[in-house]
Design a protein around this motif. Sequence first.
Motif, mmCIF file in Angstrom:
data_model
loop_
_atom_site.group_PDB
_atom_site.id
_atom_site.type_symbol
_atom_site.label_atom_id
_atom_site.label_comp_id
_atom_site.label_asym_id
_atom_site.label_seq_id
_atom_site.Cartn_x
_atom_site.Cartn_y
_atom_site.Cartn_z
ATOM 1 N N VAL A 296 31.149 36.037 25.388
ATOM 2 C CA VAL A 296 30.597 37.356 25.676
ATOM 3 C C VAL A 296 30.980 37.737 27.103
ATOM 4 N N LEU A 297 31.580 38.920 27.270
ATOM 5 C CA LEU A 297 31.926 39.390 28.607
ATOM 6 C C LEU A 297 30.667 39.873 29.312
ATOM 7 N N LEU A 298 30.338 39.231 30.418
ATOM 8 C CA LEU A 298 29.154 39.575 31.187
ATOM 9 C C LEU A 298 29.565 40.176 32.525
ATOM 10 N N GLU A 299 28.825 41.203 32.928
ATOM 11 C CA GLU A 299 29.100 41.875 34.203
ATOM 12 C C GLU A 299 28.478 41.100 35.360
ATOM 13 N N ARG A 300 29.290 40.896 36.394
ATOM 14 C CA ARG A 300 28.782 40.237 37.591
ATOM 15 C C ARG A 300 27.857 41.171 38.369
ATOM 16 N N LYS A 301 26.854 40.590 39.000
ATOM 17 C CA LYS A 301 26.001 41.364 39.896
ATOM 18 C C LYS A 301 26.750 41.600 41.204
ATOM 19 N N LEU A 302 26.636 42.811 41.712
ATOM 20 C CA LEU A 302 27.307 43.142 42.964
ATOM 21 C C LEU A 302 26.680 42.371 44.119
ATOM 22 N N ASN A 303 27.538 41.977 45.054
ATOM 23 C CA ASN A 303 27.096 41.342 46.304
ATOM 24 C C ASN A 303 26.456 39.975 46.102
ATOM 25 N N TYR A 304 26.701 39.335 44.944
ATOM 26 C CA TYR A 304 26.195 37.969 44.773
ATOM 27 C C TYR A 304 27.091 37.017 45.553
ATOM 28 N N ILE A 305 26.509 36.185 46.408
ATOM 29 C CA ILE A 305 27.311 35.400 47.359
ATOM 30 C C ILE A 305 27.518 33.959 46.897
ATOM 31 N N ASP A 306 26.440 33.289 46.500
ATOM 32 C CA ASP A 306 26.504 31.848 46.244
ATOM 33 C C ASP A 306 27.033 31.559 44.834
ATOM 34 N N SER A 307 28.292 31.875 44.593
ATOM 35 C CA SER A 307 28.855 31.762 43.249
ATOM 36 C C SER A 307 29.278 30.335 42.927
ATOM 37 N N LYS A 308 29.071 29.959 41.653
ATOM 38 C CA LYS A 308 29.554 28.673 41.151
ATOM 39 C C LYS A 308 30.916 28.809 40.483
ATOM 40 N N ILE A 309 31.515 29.989 40.630
ATOM 41 C CA ILE A 309 32.741 30.297 39.896
ATOM 42 C C ILE A 309 33.854 30.674 40.874
ATOM 43 N N SER A 310 35.007 30.079 40.708
ATOM 44 C CA SER A 310 36.153 30.355 41.571
ATOM 45 C C SER A 310 36.583 31.819 41.456
ATOM 46 N N GLN A 311 37.065 32.356 42.566
ATOM 47 C CA GLN A 311 37.577 33.728 42.576
ATOM 48 C C GLN A 311 38.819 33.879 41.703
ATOM 49 N N TYR A 312 39.443 32.757 41.346
ATOM 50 C CA TYR A 312 40.665 32.796 40.544
ATOM 51 C C TYR A 312 40.404 32.750 39.030
ATOM 52 N N ILE A 313 39.140 32.721 38.628
ATOM 53 C CA ILE A 313 38.808 32.710 37.199
ATOM 54 C C ILE A 313 39.179 34.035 36.541
ATOM 55 N N ALA A 314 38.781 35.134 37.167
ATOM 56 C CA ALA A 314 39.053 36.473 36.623
ATOM 57 C C ALA A 314 39.411 37.396 37.779
ATOM 58 N N PRO A 315 40.591 37.225 38.363
ATOM 59 C CA PRO A 315 40.953 37.972 39.571
ATOM 60 C C PRO A 315 40.920 39.488 39.352
ATOM 61 N N GLY A 316 40.201 40.172 40.240
ATOM 62 C CA GLY A 316 40.185 41.626 40.205
ATOM 63 C C GLY A 316 39.312 42.237 39.146
ATOM 64 N N LEU A 317 38.555 41.426 38.400
ATOM 65 C CA LEU A 317 37.722 41.940 37.313
ATOM 66 C C LEU A 317 36.246 41.847 37.675
#
Length: 797
Positions: A296-317
């Motif tokens: 399921v495609l889930l929308e990220r919350k804006l300005n969330y800082i402490d991510s457990k997910i690499s920025q390279y998982i879904a670049p630019g999305l």
Amino acid sequence: MSLRRTVEINIVGIVQGCGFRPFLFNLARSLELKGFILNRGNAGVRLQLQGDANLIDQCIEEIKIKKPDISYIESISLKDVKGAPTYEHLEIRPSEQGRGISLTLPPDIAICNDCIEDMKNEALNKYYNYPFIACAVCGPRFTTVKELPYDRERTTMIKFPFCKEADPRSCIEEYNDFDNRRFHAQTFACSVCGPTYTLYNKAKKPIAENKIDQILDETTKQILDGKIVAIKGIGGVHLVCLAQNDDTIISLRERKGKRKNKPFALMVPNIRTIEEEFHISNKERELLGSFRRPIVLLERKLNYIDSKISQYIAPGLSNVGIMLPYSGIHYLLFDRVGNIPLVYTSGNKSSIPMSLDNEKIFTQLEDLADMFLLHNRPIFQRADDSVLRIHETKVKLIRRSRGYVPEYISLPFEVSLPAALAVGPELAVTGAVLRKNRIFPTQHIGNVTHLETYNFLNDAIFHMKNLLQIKDEEIRFITCDAHPAFITTRYAKELAQKFNVPLFPIQHHYAHALGLMAENKIQPEEEIIAITTDGVGYAEGKRINTIWGGEILRCSYSSYEKLDSLEAQPMIGGDRCTKYPARMLASILLKKLGVEEARTFFQQLNIHRDLEYKKEELNAIIALWEDANGIFPHKNIPFTSSTGRLFDAVSYLLGACSIKTYRGEPAMKLEALASRGHPENVPLDLEEHYLRDSSTMILDIIDLLNDKRIKREDIASKFQIEIAKMFAKVAISEAKFKSIPYIGLTGGVAFNYSFSTTIKNEVEKAGFVFLENNLIPPGDAGISIGQLIGGIFQFGK
């Protein structure tokens, strides 16, 4: 004294492989009814019950109310049996090869909570930490079944006979115990008699086998050390690694070659792992935890800082594909890895289907995986994970596969034809099989541009045909896309010759609309106005070298009429415009402004920097335009009304995407940019422009970019809303003029949330019924369904 009665009950629907026969047995037994239960293949299940007439009536009512959740009852018929023998007991009889118009098999089902408990119960020695645990209501189904009726001997589990001795009980005892939830379950096994995993290194040498704890410990160590592990599952192979490790993700992208930016799907142990970082609606939560377990495609919350997910998982999305565990091996791994997300992406080379045989898995993934965790249970049919996103409460299926196939789409009209086949378009393909008024789409096939994918499509169509027990002489027609150069079109011609039946090419966007109509129960005498928006579709008519993708159509099941469309724009260099959006923008500007004025904009925008061959390529584009000398349509310059190409050009203009590395990337990155925008800050009103004047809109956006007070994300957000209003305005006008109450949206651009919901709101505000997809993918994965519907009405239903 109550009347005794003997009745025959026939039940049609999804009634095999879902615990339905054990449910019927225990229900009838509890009511002291005698007789038999018989699995009749595609004809469903038959019961002959004898006993108190009131209790038989009660049994029928309770079947409807208490049936297993994953089962589906289409019809129940009943008749009295005269002269029946007196039955002394109740039994489940051996299955017979019945033929019917339906397919009674459910899709693959996520592991149930009871089996998870058994797997973690140390007292159940044979199931403790056993990854292939299953029961009558969970486990693999479609991917294991060779033919129907659904019994163990016709699945790949025939390789693993039930054990006769085990702690605390043997599997054969559980199978025959009507008080056990594995009573007559066909694909379960245990550590004594069932499949096993082995962990291999790159040299194909086993480094852990037989002992599951050792296998899991070593696999976990490899993953936590940043290694990429190929793990064989229910319907294929995944490449698995840490989702938070940048270096590992970059390495995976480099090994995948063509996968420079395409997003990876993630698996998380539970929703709590990611709910702080993502917006999760009730509908999304429901689907994530359903027996289907889609991505399921889930929308990220804006300005969330402490991510457990690499920025390279879904670049630019702005969204990420998330799924929950659905098999034993997933839960066992997370028990050791911990509460962190893992990349779970298809284990294949780009554009090539996943291998299923272990030796072929080694060969295909030798340059991609560091370790191989493979099992010895054969997979008969591969099935990728299904992918979807939610628009309010409606499901938008992007990829319809595991968890959905082989469920059918029911048509809202009667069909007397016994059978027909559809082969789909060329990209994001599914095939489909018609059986009377039901359409059975295959699992996701992919892009039919390689021999391996072509063979997969052929195998999938014929497997579905065989499951439905369709004879060759029952096939009445073949249908395909109208594009003459598609590989699938050539394949359809071969099938038509093979079966000596007519071939019906169906225009691409009309096929989109036909699927939308059937899903929304439009009747044969009714019409709709269809907004069909996507990247490319072969146009019909006298104009040469023309591509559609932004049409408003008037549709019935038997014909369609093009009413309006986006302005046709040149694609100088053809498909290179899809890879390099700068070429698309340059083409639009040349058409609108002419060479001299366009040069000024080229220089202002530095377009040459984003072309593969820089200024040399830009000069070639200009030269090609000049050579055409204003004579259009032109054999060397295709024209397109594609909404996708317009989104690409705007995406490039706003700096969201300068090169397409995967299908839909520019438009997806434009949507991500727009998700951060505030449209009310932008003085842009496209409603005043004609639908056919998108060139002026491009110039307006360039003017807005020159105003430093306006943010690019605000422009992106405003653009999506205003172009949606533009489509809606024209469709509403046509619907009013023609007194048609239905307006629908379909095609790949319908995945865009803002675009789709804006059109919906405008249509409903104007008092019309809005039609949208919920069961059928709005993108090209749903085309094969529309092709069959078009073929039905061309042949004569």
